[in-house]
Design a protein around this motif. Structure first.
Motif, short mmCIF file in Angstrom:
data_model
loop_
_atom_site.label_atom_id
_atom_site.label_comp_id
_atom_site.label_asym_id
_atom_site.label_seq_id
_atom_site.Cartn_x
_atom_site.Cartn_y
_atom_site.Cartn_z
N GLY A 1 0.73 -1.30 0.18
CA GLY A 1 -0.01 -0.01 -0.01
C GLY A 1 0.92 1.27 0.00
N THR A 2 0.29 2.56 0.16
CA THR A 2 0.75 3.75 0.23
C THR A 2 0.49 4.46 1.48
OG1 THR A 2 0.62 3.75 -2.24
CG2 THR A 2 1.38 5.80 -1.02
N ILE A 3 1.32 4.94 2.24
CA ILE A 3 1.16 5.65 3.46
C ILE A 3 2.31 6.77 3.30
CG2 ILE A 3 1.21 5.88 5.85
CD1 ILE A 3 1.11 2.85 5.87
N GLN A 4 1.57 8.20 3.53
CA GLN A 4 2.33 9.37 3.26
C GLN A 4 1.86 10.16 4.57
OE1 GLN A 4 0.12 10.22 -0.43
NE2 GLN A 4 2.08 10.77 -1.42
N SER A 5 2.73 11.26 4.90
CA SER A 5 2.58 11.88 5.85
C SER A 5 3.26 13.34 5.72
CB SER A 5 3.40 11.32 7.30
OG SER A 5 4.70 11.59 7.17
N ILE A 6 2.49 14.39 6.09
CA ILE A 6 2.94 15.72 6.23
C ILE A 6 2.87 16.38 7.66
CG2 ILE A 6 0.95 16.49 5.35
CD1 ILE A 6 2.37 18.64 3.65
N ILE A 7 3.99 17.34 7.98
CA ILE A 7 3.88 17.95 9.12
C ILE A 7 3.37 19.45 8.67
CG2 ILE A 7 5.21 18.72 11.12
CD1 ILE A 7 6.86 16.26 10.87
N VAL A 8 2.60 20.18 9.28
CA VAL A 8 1.98 21.41 9.21
C VAL A 8 1.93 21.88 10.32
CG1 VAL A 8 0.94 20.96 7.03
CG2 VAL A 8 -0.28 20.81 8.97
N THR A 9 2.29 23.51 10.44
CA THR A 9 2.19 24.25 11.74
C THR A 9 0.55 24.26 11.88
OG1 THR A 9 2.17 26.18 10.52
CG2 THR A 9 4.12 25.45 11.08
N GLU A 10 0.21 24.72 13.12
CA GLU A 10 -1.21 25.21 13.44
C GLU A 10 -1.75 26.28 12.51
OE1 GLU A 10 -3.46 23.87 15.61
OE2 GLU A 10 -1.80 22.17 15.71
N LYS A 11 -0.87 27.28 12.15
CA LYS A 11 -1.19 28.52 11.23
C LYS A 11 -1.51 27.81 9.85
CE LYS A 11 -1.06 32.87 9.99
NZ LYS A 11 -2.47 33.50 9.73
N GLN A 12 -0.66 26.93 9.34
CA GLN A 12 -0.93 26.35 8.26
C GLN A 12 -2.34 25.72 8.17
OE1 GLN A 12 2.73 24.35 7.70
NE2 GLN A 12 3.48 25.99 6.27
N TYR A 13 -2.68 24.87 8.93
CA TYR A 13 -3.50 23.86 9.27
C TYR A 13 -4.59 24.83 9.43
CZ TYR A 13 -6.52 19.95 10.80
OH TYR A 13 -7.39 18.99 10.66
N SER A 14 -4.70 25.89 10.06
CA SER A 14 -6.00 26.56 10.16
C SER A 14 -6.37 27.33 9.03
CB SER A 14 -5.88 27.83 11.64
OG SER A 14 -5.11 28.82 11.30
N GLU A 15 -5.63 27.59 8.21
CA GLU A 15 -5.74 28.03 6.81
C GLU A 15 -6.29 27.30 5.79
OE1 GLU A 15 -5.25 31.32 5.69
OE2 GLU A 15 -4.52 31.93 7.91
N MET A 16 -6.75 26.00 6.19
CA MET A 16 -7.47 25.02 5.65
C MET A 16 -8.65 25.66 4.89
SD MET A 16 -8.61 21.29 6.03
CE MET A 16 -7.38 20.91 7.19
N HIS A 17 -9.01 25.43 3.57
CA HIS A 17 -10.29 26.15 2.86
C HIS A 17 -10.84 24.87 2.71
CE1 HIS A 17 -8.44 30.23 1.67
NE2 HIS A 17 -7.53 29.51 2.21
N PHE A 18 -12.38 25.13 2.81
CA PHE A 18 -13.16 24.12 2.65
C PHE A 18 -13.94 24.68 1.30
CE2 PHE A 18 -12.93 23.73 7.15
CZ PHE A 18 -12.96 22.53 7.28
N LEU A 19 -13.64 23.88 0.19
CA LEU A 19 -14.09 24.23 -1.18
C LEU A 19 -15.72 23.75 -1.40
CD1 LEU A 19 -11.07 23.15 -3.17
CD2 LEU A 19 -11.99 25.53 -2.31
#
Length: 101
Positions: A65-83
Motif C-alpha cells: 500500500g501507500t502511506i504518506q505523511s506531512i507535518i504542518v504548523t497550526e497556522k497552516q492547518y487553520s488556513e485550510m479552505h473548505f471548497l
C-alpha cells in the motif's frame, strides 16, 4: 504542529483487510482523528514529536500500500479552505488548544 497521515491500503484479501483494520485502529488509539476517509491528523507538541510519530507509524505499517505523511504548523492547518461542505466548528480546524482538567 499537526501530523497528517494519508493512506491507500489494499483490502482485496482477508489478510489485507485485517492489516488495514489494525493500522487504522492503531492510529485512532494514538489520538489521530479522521478528517476524511483515509486521512487522519494529530496535534504534536513540536517537530521532534511529529518525527517520532512518523517513525512509530512506519514501524507498524502494513507491507503493501501507500502511506504518506506531512507535518504542518497550526497556522497552516487553520488556513485550510473548505471548497465543498462546511466546517463542523470543532477543534479539528482550530489553532486554539483544549485543556481538560
Amino acid at each position: 504542529m499537526r501530523l497528517m497521515v494519508m493512506f491507500d491500503l489494499p483490502v482485496d484479501t482477508s489478510m489485507e483487510r485485517r492489516a488495514y483494520r489494525h493500522f487504522r485502529k492503531a492510529l485512532l488509539d494514538e489520538g489521530f482523528l479522521m478528517i476524511q476517509y483515509s486521512i487522519y491528523v494529530r496535534v504534536c507538541v513540536d517537530i521532534k514529536g511529529a518525527h517520532f510519530l512518523e517513525q512509530w507509524i512506519s514501524d507498524f505499517s502494513p507491507e503493501v500500500g501507500t502511506i504518506q505523511s506531512i507535518i504542518v504548523t497550526e497556522k497552516q492547518y487553520s488556513e485550510m479552505h473548505f471548497l465543498l461542505g462546511e466546517s463542523s466548528q470543532d477543534v479539528r480546524n482550530s489553532s486554539e488548544r483544549t485543556i481538560i482538567i
